[in-house]
Design a protein around this motif. Structure first.
Motif, PDB file in Angstrom:
ATOM      1  N   PRO A   1       0.894  -1.162   0.169  1.00  0.00           N
ATOM      2  CA  PRO A   1       0.024   0.142   0.127  1.00  0.00           C
ATOM      3  C   PRO A   1       1.036   1.286   0.006  1.00  0.00           C
ATOM      4  O   PRO A   1       0.308   2.239  -0.517  1.00  0.00           O
ATOM      5  N   LEU A   2       2.116   1.314   0.476  1.00  0.00           N
ATOM      6  CA  LEU A   2       2.844   2.462   0.682  1.00  0.00           C
ATOM      7  C   LEU A   2       3.655   2.692  -0.697  1.00  0.00           C
ATOM      8  O   LEU A   2       3.636   3.561  -1.190  1.00  0.00           O
ATOM      9  N   THR A   3       4.432   1.578  -1.072  1.00  0.00           N
ATOM     10  CA  THR A   3       5.225   1.951  -2.096  1.00  0.00           C
ATOM     11  C   THR A   3       4.444   1.368  -3.747  1.00  0.00           C
ATOM     12  O   THR A   3       5.016   1.699  -4.798  1.00  0.00           O
ATOM     13  N   GLY A   4       3.621   0.647  -3.359  1.00  0.00           N
ATOM     14  CA  GLY A   4       2.887   0.175  -4.760  1.00  0.00           C
ATOM     15  C   GLY A   4       3.658  -0.942  -5.447  1.00  0.00           C
ATOM     16  O   GLY A   4       3.246  -1.193  -6.482  1.00  0.00           O
ATOM     17  N   GLU A   5       4.717  -1.482  -4.795  1.00  0.00           N
ATOM     18  CA  GLU A   5       5.569  -2.666  -5.272  1.00  0.00           C
ATOM     19  C   GLU A   5       4.738  -3.976  -5.364  1.00  0.00           C
ATOM     20  O   GLU A   5       3.856  -4.118  -4.418  1.00  0.00           O
ATOM     21  N   THR A   6       4.904  -4.915  -6.333  1.00  0.00           N
ATOM     22  CA  THR A   6       4.258  -5.880  -6.433  1.00  0.00           C
ATOM     23  C   THR A   6       4.981  -7.111  -5.822  1.00  0.00           C
ATOM     24  O   THR A   6       6.353  -7.023  -6.284  1.00  0.00           O
ATOM     25  N   HIS A   7       4.616  -8.011  -4.902  1.00  0.00           N
ATOM     26  CA  HIS A   7       5.250  -8.978  -4.210  1.00  0.00           C
ATOM     27  C   HIS A   7       4.512 -10.151  -3.881  1.00  0.00           C
ATOM     28  O   HIS A   7       3.156 -10.027  -4.186  1.00  0.00           O
ATOM     29  N   LEU A   8       5.018 -11.370  -3.685  1.00  0.00           N
ATOM     30  CA  LEU A   8       4.202 -12.448  -3.208  1.00  0.00           C
ATOM     31  C   LEU A   8       3.502 -12.299  -1.925  1.00  0.00           C
ATOM     32  O   LEU A   8       4.026 -11.604  -1.190  1.00  0.00           O
ATOM     33  N   ARG A   9       2.358 -12.678  -1.797  1.00  0.00           N
ATOM     34  CA  ARG A   9       1.654 -12.243  -0.613  1.00  0.00           C
ATOM     35  C   ARG A   9       2.332 -13.114   0.512  1.00  0.00           C
ATOM     36  O   ARG A   9       2.877 -14.191   0.531  1.00  0.00           O
ATOM     37  N   HIS A  10       2.326 -12.573   1.754  1.00  0.00           N
ATOM     38  CA  HIS A  10       2.807 -12.760   3.140  1.00  0.00           C
ATOM     39  C   HIS A  10       4.455 -12.929   2.853  1.00  0.00           C
ATOM     40  O   HIS A  10       5.025 -13.524   3.609  1.00  0.00           O
ATOM     41  N   HIS A  11       5.008 -12.028   2.010  1.00  0.00           N
ATOM     42  CA  HIS A  11       6.404 -11.960   1.713  1.00  0.00           C
ATOM     43  C   HIS A  11       6.858 -10.548   1.704  1.00  0.00           C
ATOM     44  O   HIS A  11       6.057  -9.696   1.165  1.00  0.00           O
ATOM     45  N   VAL A  12       8.132 -10.207   2.125  1.00  0.00           N
ATOM     46  CA  VAL A  12       8.437  -8.948   2.004  1.00  0.00           C
ATOM     47  C   VAL A  12       8.905  -8.406   0.493  1.00  0.00           C
ATOM     48  O   VAL A  12       9.256  -9.485  -0.142  1.00  0.00           O
ATOM     49  N   THR A  13       8.449  -7.277   0.407  1.00  0.00           N
ATOM     50  CA  THR A  13       9.016  -6.625  -1.069  1.00  0.00           C
ATOM     51  C   THR A  13      10.397  -6.677  -1.418  1.00  0.00           C
ATOM     52  O   THR A  13      11.006  -6.703  -0.237  1.00  0.00           O
ATOM     53  N   PRO A  14      10.581  -6.574  -2.508  1.00  0.00           N
ATOM     54  CA  PRO A  14      12.215  -6.287  -2.713  1.00  0.00           C
ATOM     55  C   PRO A  14      13.133  -5.219  -2.142  1.00  0.00           C
ATOM     56  O   PRO A  14      14.095  -5.153  -1.844  1.00  0.00           O
ATOM     57  N   GLU A  15      12.086  -4.277  -1.636  1.00  0.00           N
ATOM     58  CA  GLU A  15      12.858  -3.012  -1.253  1.00  0.00           C
ATOM     59  C   GLU A  15      12.781  -3.191   0.534  1.00  0.00           C
ATOM     60  O   GLU A  15      13.130  -2.197   1.223  1.00  0.00           O
ATOM     61  N   GLY A  16      12.332  -4.304   0.907  1.00  0.00           N
ATOM     62  CA  GLY A  16      12.066  -4.291   2.250  1.00  0.00           C
ATOM     63  C   GLY A  16      10.909  -3.956   3.089  1.00  0.00           C
ATOM     64  O   GLY A  16      10.790  -4.008   4.322  1.00  0.00           O
ATOM     65  N   TYR A  17       9.863  -3.701   2.296  1.00  0.00           N
ATOM     66  CA  TYR A  17       8.597  -3.358   2.941  1.00  0.00           C
ATOM     67  C   TYR A  17       7.400  -4.517   3.024  1.00  0.00           C
ATOM     68  O   TYR A  17       7.299  -5.569   2.114  1.00  0.00           O
ATOM     69  N   PHE A  18       6.650  -4.476   4.310  1.00  0.00           N
ATOM     70  CA  PHE A  18       5.623  -5.484   4.416  1.00  0.00           C
ATOM     71  C   PHE A  18       4.446  -4.637   5.214  1.00  0.00           C
ATOM     72  O   PHE A  18       4.727  -4.296   6.053  1.00  0.00           O
ATOM     73  N   LYS A  19       3.401  -4.990   4.600  1.00  0.00           N
ATOM     74  CA  LYS A  19       2.235  -4.057   5.051  1.00  0.00           C
ATOM     75  C   LYS A  19       2.360  -2.764   5.215  1.00  0.00           C
ATOM     76  O   LYS A  19       1.834  -2.020   6.244  1.00  0.00           O
ATOM     77  N   GLY A  20       3.044  -1.945   4.422  1.00  0.00           N
ATOM     78  CA  GLY A  20       3.199  -0.599   4.358  1.00  0.00           C
ATOM     79  C   GLY A  20       4.477  -0.163   5.293  1.00  0.00           C
ATOM     80  O   GLY A  20       4.599   1.094   5.601  1.00  0.00           O
ATOM     81  N   ARG A  21       5.074  -0.853   5.999  1.00  0.00           N
ATOM     82  CA  ARG A  21       6.182  -0.621   6.926  1.00  0.00           C
ATOM     83  C   ARG A  21       7.512  -1.331   6.247  1.00  0.00           C
ATOM     84  O   ARG A  21       7.501  -2.556   5.834  1.00  0.00           O
TER      85      ARG A  21
END
Length: 60
Positions: free
Chosen positions: A31-51
């Motif tokens: 929600p914060l960065t708009g990055e696409t990632h697998l559910r229940h996994h951290v984004t490539p930039e290190g974000y999870f659930k907007g944090r």
């Protein structure tokens, strides 16, 4: 209890189990960065659930 009549070959056993890999992976969008990632996994930039959970340091 059911008892098999004859041995099930590795090929037949693996064919029965193979269909699970056909399902597509569910993707989510942060929600914060708009990055696409697998559910229940951290984004490539290190974000999870907007944090930011993991601090990714660049080599620059």
């Amino acid at each position: 209890m059911a008892v098999q009549k004859s041995k099930v070959s590795r090929s037949r056993r693996d064919q029965r189990r193979s269909h699970d890999a056909l399902t597509a992976k569910t993707l989510a969008q942060d929600p914060l960065t708009g990055e696409t990632h697998l559910r229940h996994h951290v984004t490539p930039e290190g974000y999870f659930k907007g944090r930011q959970i993991v601090n990714i340091e660049s080599d620059d």
